[in-house]
Design a protein around this motif. Structure first.
Motif, mmCIF file in Angstrom:
data_model
loop_
_atom_site.group_PDB
_atom_site.id
_atom_site.type_symbol
_atom_site.label_atom_id
_atom_site.label_comp_id
_atom_site.label_asym_id
_atom_site.label_seq_id
_atom_site.Cartn_x
_atom_site.Cartn_y
_atom_site.Cartn_z
ATOM 1 N N GLY A 1 10.616 57.132 71.446
ATOM 2 C CA GLY A 1 11.120 57.806 72.292
ATOM 3 C C GLY A 1 9.710 58.686 73.083
ATOM 4 N N LYS A 2 10.395 59.451 73.981
ATOM 5 C CA LYS A 2 9.561 60.261 74.538
ATOM 6 C C LYS A 2 10.256 61.625 74.833
ATOM 7 C CE LYS A 2 7.468 60.076 79.373
ATOM 8 N NZ LYS A 2 7.979 61.207 80.251
ATOM 9 N N GLU A 3 9.265 62.576 74.840
ATOM 10 C CA GLU A 3 9.742 64.002 75.062
ATOM 11 C C GLU A 3 10.736 64.316 76.353
ATOM 12 O OE1 GLU A 3 7.478 68.162 74.016
ATOM 13 O OE2 GLU A 3 6.445 66.724 74.940
ATOM 14 N N ARG A 4 11.760 64.917 76.233
ATOM 15 C CA ARG A 4 12.530 64.951 77.510
ATOM 16 C C ARG A 4 12.022 65.916 78.556
ATOM 17 N NH1 ARG A 4 17.762 62.566 77.199
ATOM 18 N NH2 ARG A 4 18.648 62.276 75.107
ATOM 19 N N ARG A 5 11.279 66.950 78.068
ATOM 20 C CA ARG A 5 10.601 67.904 79.064
ATOM 21 C C ARG A 5 9.115 67.885 78.585
ATOM 22 N NH1 ARG A 5 14.924 71.836 78.096
ATOM 23 N NH2 ARG A 5 16.488 71.314 79.719
ATOM 24 N N GLY A 6 8.396 66.867 79.043
ATOM 25 C CA GLY A 6 7.094 66.695 78.764
ATOM 26 C C GLY A 6 6.930 65.182 78.720
ATOM 27 N N GLU A 7 5.480 65.037 78.231
ATOM 28 C CA GLU A 7 4.813 63.762 78.469
ATOM 29 C C GLU A 7 4.423 63.317 77.326
ATOM 30 O OE1 GLU A 7 4.324 62.261 81.424
ATOM 31 O OE2 GLU A 7 5.664 63.948 82.087
ATOM 32 N N ARG A 8 4.961 63.708 75.931
ATOM 33 C CA ARG A 8 4.397 63.287 74.750
ATOM 34 C C ARG A 8 5.462 61.982 74.315
ATOM 35 N NH1 ARG A 8 2.640 67.610 70.687
ATOM 36 N NH2 ARG A 8 2.097 65.832 69.573
ATOM 37 N N PHE A 9 4.831 60.942 73.429
ATOM 38 C CA PHE A 9 5.700 60.192 72.931
ATOM 39 C C PHE A 9 5.636 60.081 71.388
ATOM 40 C CE2 PHE A 9 4.153 58.360 76.907
ATOM 41 C CZ PHE A 9 5.275 57.716 77.596
ATOM 42 N N TYR A 10 6.884 59.986 70.720
ATOM 43 C CA TYR A 10 7.148 60.160 69.499
ATOM 44 C C TYR A 10 7.680 58.926 68.900
ATOM 45 C CZ TYR A 10 6.779 65.086 70.735
ATOM 46 O OH TYR A 10 5.949 66.212 70.995
ATOM 47 N N ILE A 11 7.300 58.894 67.674
ATOM 48 C CA ILE A 11 8.184 57.625 66.941
ATOM 49 C C ILE A 11 8.855 58.537 65.719
ATOM 50 C CG2 ILE A 11 7.975 55.996 65.008
ATOM 51 C CD1 ILE A 11 5.543 55.137 66.363
ATOM 52 N N ILE A 12 10.263 58.045 65.841
ATOM 53 C CA ILE A 12 11.123 58.771 64.977
ATOM 54 C C ILE A 12 11.201 58.281 63.530
ATOM 55 C CG2 ILE A 12 13.575 59.494 64.703
ATOM 56 C CD1 ILE A 12 13.861 59.020 67.792
ATOM 57 N N THR A 13 10.777 59.086 62.764
ATOM 58 C CA THR A 13 10.645 58.245 61.305
ATOM 59 C C THR A 13 11.839 58.017 60.734
ATOM 60 O OG1 THR A 13 10.002 60.526 60.350
ATOM 61 C CG2 THR A 13 8.176 58.762 60.779
ATOM 62 N N ASP A 14 12.976 58.851 60.778
ATOM 63 C CA ASP A 14 14.153 58.865 60.304
ATOM 64 C C ASP A 14 15.210 59.374 61.125
ATOM 65 O OD1 ASP A 14 16.365 58.693 58.745
ATOM 66 O OD2 ASP A 14 15.773 60.325 57.152
ATOM 67 N N ASP A 15 16.203 58.494 61.603
ATOM 68 C CA ASP A 15 17.218 59.091 62.682
ATOM 69 C C ASP A 15 18.349 59.168 61.961
ATOM 70 O OD1 ASP A 15 17.886 56.494 62.250
ATOM 71 O OD2 ASP A 15 17.768 55.771 64.429
ATOM 72 N N SER A 16 18.560 59.578 60.576
ATOM 73 C CA SER A 16 19.941 59.394 60.046
ATOM 74 C C SER A 16 20.545 60.882 60.430
ATOM 75 C CB SER A 16 19.809 59.082 58.623
ATOM 76 O OG SER A 16 18.565 59.983 57.883
ATOM 77 N N GLY A 17 19.987 62.065 60.180
ATOM 78 C CA GLY A 17 20.406 63.219 60.207
ATOM 79 C C GLY A 17 20.576 63.773 61.724
#
Lengths: 363, 550
Positions: B94-110
């Motif tokens: 995913g991408k930061e909504r307000r910004g330019e950084r990209f992230y990988i979500i390691t756990d999207d359960s919570g």
């Protein structure tokens, strides 16, 4: 080969149809029925009044006694233990159930012939009779005896239970047949019908008792007792043992069928659980407790065990299986001749005592 | 034609990406120029910028463009590409909504997701639905990414991961990657992987109308191959006719494996019958006693397993290992008790014994209902008994059934050895054949009776241990097997171990073969009637003893 010598003594004394025990049993049955009818006719306020529910319950006991007679005829007098007599009882019941269902809504296919009472009555006798004929012919012809026979009869009733559980059989599947309203044009819910079914069941017991008594004192009966005690010898003398067995087995199955047919309108339902091996084997313990090879013993056993069951399942339902299981063990170990055995030993002792007295007098 | 279009599209994308990259580099260079202090970070920034551009290409609404971007990632030299594609596939890139950084979500359960930076893989705290927007994918894109991932792992990793990648490629070969897969196939060293790649390529070629390629697919059991072939065979051409014949071959091969599967299920059902019946066969053979409480001894064995498991929570394997001797001993002890208190007083009266033991079975059932509960209990199987052994696409053997089958054979072998080689076995056989003569020779028949009955009961307990791995444990467990076990004993011949084995196995298989045709209930009825008719012909079972044995 186990020769049951203990049975010979009593058999000799009961050669005539009108023996003392026959007369006494008939008398008890008739008087008992009349007493119940009179007490039922008393006004409800009376302390002696017997309710319709009780009459219906006693009617059910009568059908059980009939079934016990059927089992005793072949186990006591022929030595073949059927663990599948519930199957014949249930077949008679289903025949009656189909007839009763046909009174309210027409039945599909071949079952529609069951709408007529004579056809149904014939089916009550023929369905169990034919099954017994085919099954017995197969079994006795190849000399399946003893525990083997017991086990395949159990397998038979088990197979029928599975079959009747299927909806494709057209017998109501696992719920069975229910919703009975009319018999011969009279409402099943009416008081008169309860009493009529009670009387019919009682008469059936009486007639079946006389029939069995007639058979056991006849030539056929004596050959069958001989078969029970020494099958090989009877065969070597020249009797067709398989024919004797088949005849008694079919008669017994028919009596069981009639019992089932009388049972269904009084209970209001017939379902595959009647085919369960447990029910069939319970019948055997009625006979064992009452006393096998005495017809009145079978009647007595069915009455006593079922009365106990009615009382105890009400008071402590968990204990019933303990008691039933205990009855099996105790009767086979301590009372191999059942209640009837106890009575006859007691009477025998008394008679011996009388004889002794007389001898003393004459001396 | 499509091929040309496709590569043209790819060329365009590449051009776009490169020009974008160029712009970024320029902008970056300007930034560096203005801030001299940033000079040492220059190579690092440059290294970061290229992956950054690859990820940015994903930030588009069109799934088509996203696919192209994913392909660009796969073809790039970026080290992180496998992880990106996997995260994209899982919907966790995913991408930061307000910004330019990209992230990988390691756990999207919570609600709060732990996230890491997509480029550096450094811990980036947590993100939520509001701060991070994951890239969405659709089914077409998913298939495409899977294909990309598969071809990626074909390049790297050990043989096992290459093989699984090659397996995933079946049906995923497209015009886009066919040439590359072909190249990889030629470079591949492992035969297994190469064969698998051949299948994937052949399937693609067949789809393109290549009849020759059908040869490779002959006898392949893969469902995807079968599905593709059956859609091709629906047509009306030479290829369709050829595909039909290949499909026919596949179907008949599958049918054989199905038969093997049925046989296996039949044998495992039969092994339960054998375990349940063999104790009965011994006691009936030696003492002429029908033990109607045998089913309840099975139930006792199963409950012993359950109790041991309750005593050792979290260790189902150890519990099961202990339950085998435990079930044998507990059920055996009950057996000896029954023999001593009831059966020995009913010698020579088989029908009375039958009734008395039936009474005992009622008492035992009610006892279990009162002590435990009328409800069923579940025995958990250890890990190594769960799952299945996948032999190929068409044949898999469930491990617990396989274990029961092996257990049954082991118990049978043990009993056979006991009967054949031990003193007790010798005495048992002597008493079975002629009780009076055996006693005259000094065999203590009553002791033999007691031990045999205990042995038969113990084996019933073992049957219960085995059953607990297949079904739930309840008070009615034994009852449901008793009629079947009697049939096995009668069918196999009384007191005959081999007869019991053959009878149990064949009843199990016959039942299993009939089931798909007529349904479970009718199959059972047919078997029952069949056995009743069988006794007509051979009242003494399959292996009738020759000559006079009694």
């Amino acid at each position: 080969m186990t020769t049951q010598t203990f049975l010979h003594e009593r058999d000799r004394s009961r050669q005539a149809f009108l023996s003392r025990s026959t007369l006494l049993t008939s008398l008890v049955l008739i008087v008992g029925m009349l007493v119940v009818l009179v007490l039922n006719a008393l006004p409800e306020s009376s302390a002696w009044h017997v309710s319709n529910a009780t009459v219906s319950l006693l009617g059910k006991y009568f059908t059980y006694m009939l079934l016990a007679l059927a089992v005793d005829l072949i186990w006591g007098y022929l030595g073949i233990l059927s663990l599948g007599h519930g199957a014949f009882f249930a077949l008679g019941g289903y025949a009656m159930g189909l007839y009763l269902n046909a009174q309210t809504s027409p039945l599909p296919g071949w079952q529609s012939i069951m709408t007529y009472f004579p056809v149904a009555a014939l089916a009550v006798l023929l369905a169990p009779g034919l099954l017994a004929l085919v099954f017995g012919w197969l079994a006795f012809r190849s000399r399946v005896t003893g525990v083997y026979f017991s086990i395949i009869t159990q397998a038979l009733t088990f197979a029928l239970m599975l079959a009747f559980n299927r909806n494709e059989m057209g017998m109501g599947g696992s719920t069975g047949l229910t919703r009975f309203y009319e018999l011969l044009g009279f409402s099943l819910a009416s008081e008169g019908m309860t009493v009529a079914l009670f009387v019919a069941s009682g008469m059936a017991v009486l007639l079946a008792f006389w029939l069995c008594q007639a058979i056991t004192v006849s030539r056929l009966g004596r050959v069958s007792v001989a078969t029970r005690d020494a099958e090989a010898r009877v065969r070597f003398i020249g009797y067709r043992v398989d024919h004797v067995k088949l005849a008694l087995f079919v008669v017994s199955a028919m009596i069981a069928g009639v019992a089932g047919a009388l049972y269904v309108p009084q209970v209001g339902i017939i379902n595959p659980s009647t085919f369960a091996p447990l029910f069939s084997i319970e019948v055997v313990v009625w006979v064992a407790l009452g006393g096998r090879a005495t017809l009145y013993g079978a009647l007595l056993g069915a009455l006593v065990v079922n009365y106990l069951k009615t009382v105890l399942t009400g008071v402590m339902p968990d204990a019933w299986l303990f008691i039933l299981g205990g009855l099996f063990v105790l009767v086979t170990m301590l009372l191999p001749q059942g209640i009837a055995g106890v009575i006859s030993t007691w009477r025998g002792k008394r008679r011996d005592g009388e004889k002794q007295d007389r001898q003393e007098v004459s001396a | 034609m499509t091929k040309i279009q496709h590569s043209a599209g790819r060329f365009l994308t590449r051009l776009l990406t490169h020009s974008m990259l160029l712009c970024l580099l320029l902008a970056c260079g300007l930034g560096i120029g203005s801030a001299a202090s940033a000079a040492p970070g220059e190579p690092q920034a440059q290294a970061e910028e290229e992956p950054r551009a690859l990820l940015e290409a994903l930030d588009t609404r069109s799934f088509e463009d996203k696919g192209d971007a994913a392909q660009a990632i796969a073809e790039s030299a970026a080290e992180q590409k496998t992880r990106w594609l996997q995260a994209l596939l899982d919907g966790r890139l995913g991408k930061e909504r307000r910004g330019e950084r990209f992230y990988i979500i390691t756990d999207d359960s919570g609600r709060e997701w732990p996230i890491i930076d997509a480029i550096t893989f450094e811990d980036a705290g947590t993100g939520t639905r509001r701060t991070v927007e994951a890239f969405k994918i659709n089914n077409d894109l998913r298939t495409r990414i899977e294909g990309l991932l598969a071809s990626l792992s074909l390049n790297a990793g050990d043989e096992a991961s290459r093989l699984s990648a090659a397996q995933r490629l079946v049906g995923e070969v497209t015009a886009g990657n066919a040439d590359r897969v072909r190249g990889m196939r030629d470079d591949e060293e492992s035969d297994a992987v190469r064969d698998q790649l051949d299948v994937a390529l052949a399937l693609y070629d067949v789809q393109q109308g290549d009849i020759e390629a059908l040869g490779t697919l002959r006898g392949n059991l893969d469902t995807r191959v079968r599905n593709t072939l059956s859609s091709i065979a629906a047509g009306d051409s030479e290829l369709a006719a050829e595909a039909q014949s290949v499909l026919g071959g596949i179907e008949s091969k599958r049918a054989w494996y199905d038969r093997a599967q049925t046989l296996f299920f039949g044998l495992s059902a039969g092994s339960i019958l054998v375990l349940a019946a063999i104790g009965l066969a011994i006691t009936f053979g030696v003492m002429g006693v029908i033990n109607m409480a045998h089913g309840e001894l099975i139930m006792i064995g199963a409950y012993t397993t359950w109790m041991i498991q309750q005593a050792l929570p979290g260790q189902p394997g150890l519990a099961l290992a202990l339950a085998i001797p435990g079930g044998f001993l507990v059920a055996g002890a009950f057996g000896v008790l029954i023999e001593r208190t009831v059966i020995r007083f009913l010698k020579g009266r088989p029908l009375e014994t039958l009734l008395a033991t039936f009474g005992l079975s009622l008492i035992l059932q009610q006892l279990v209902r009162s002590v435990f509960s009328p409800l069923n209990r579940r025995v958990t199987s250890p890990d190594w008994l769960q799952g299945a052994w996948q032999i190929n696409e068409a044949l898999s053997l469930t491990l617990n059934r396989l274990a029961v089958l092996l257990f049954c054979l082991a118990v049978f072998a043990g009993l056979w050895a006991l009967m054949r080689y031990t003193r007790l076995g010798l005495e048992v056989r002597a008493v079975t054949q002629n009780r009076a003569m055996a006693r005259a020779m000094g065999v203590r028949a009553t002791r033999v009776d007691m031990l045999t009955f205990g042995l038969g009961a113990g084996v019933a307990g073992l049957a219960g241990v085995a059953l607990s791995q297949l079904t739930n444990v309840g008070p009615n467990l034994g009852q449901s097997y008793i009629v079947d076990s009697f049939l096995v004993v009668v069918f196999g011949g009384v007191g005959n171990l081999w007869g019991t084995l053959v009878a149990g196995m064949s009843l199990g298989v016959i039942n299993q073969v009939l089931q798909p045709w007529v349904g479970a209930v009718l199959a059972k009825i047919i078997v029952l009637v069949g056995v009743i008719l069988f006794i007509q012909k051979r009242p003494q079972g399959i292996f009738a003893p020759k000559g006079r044995t009694s």
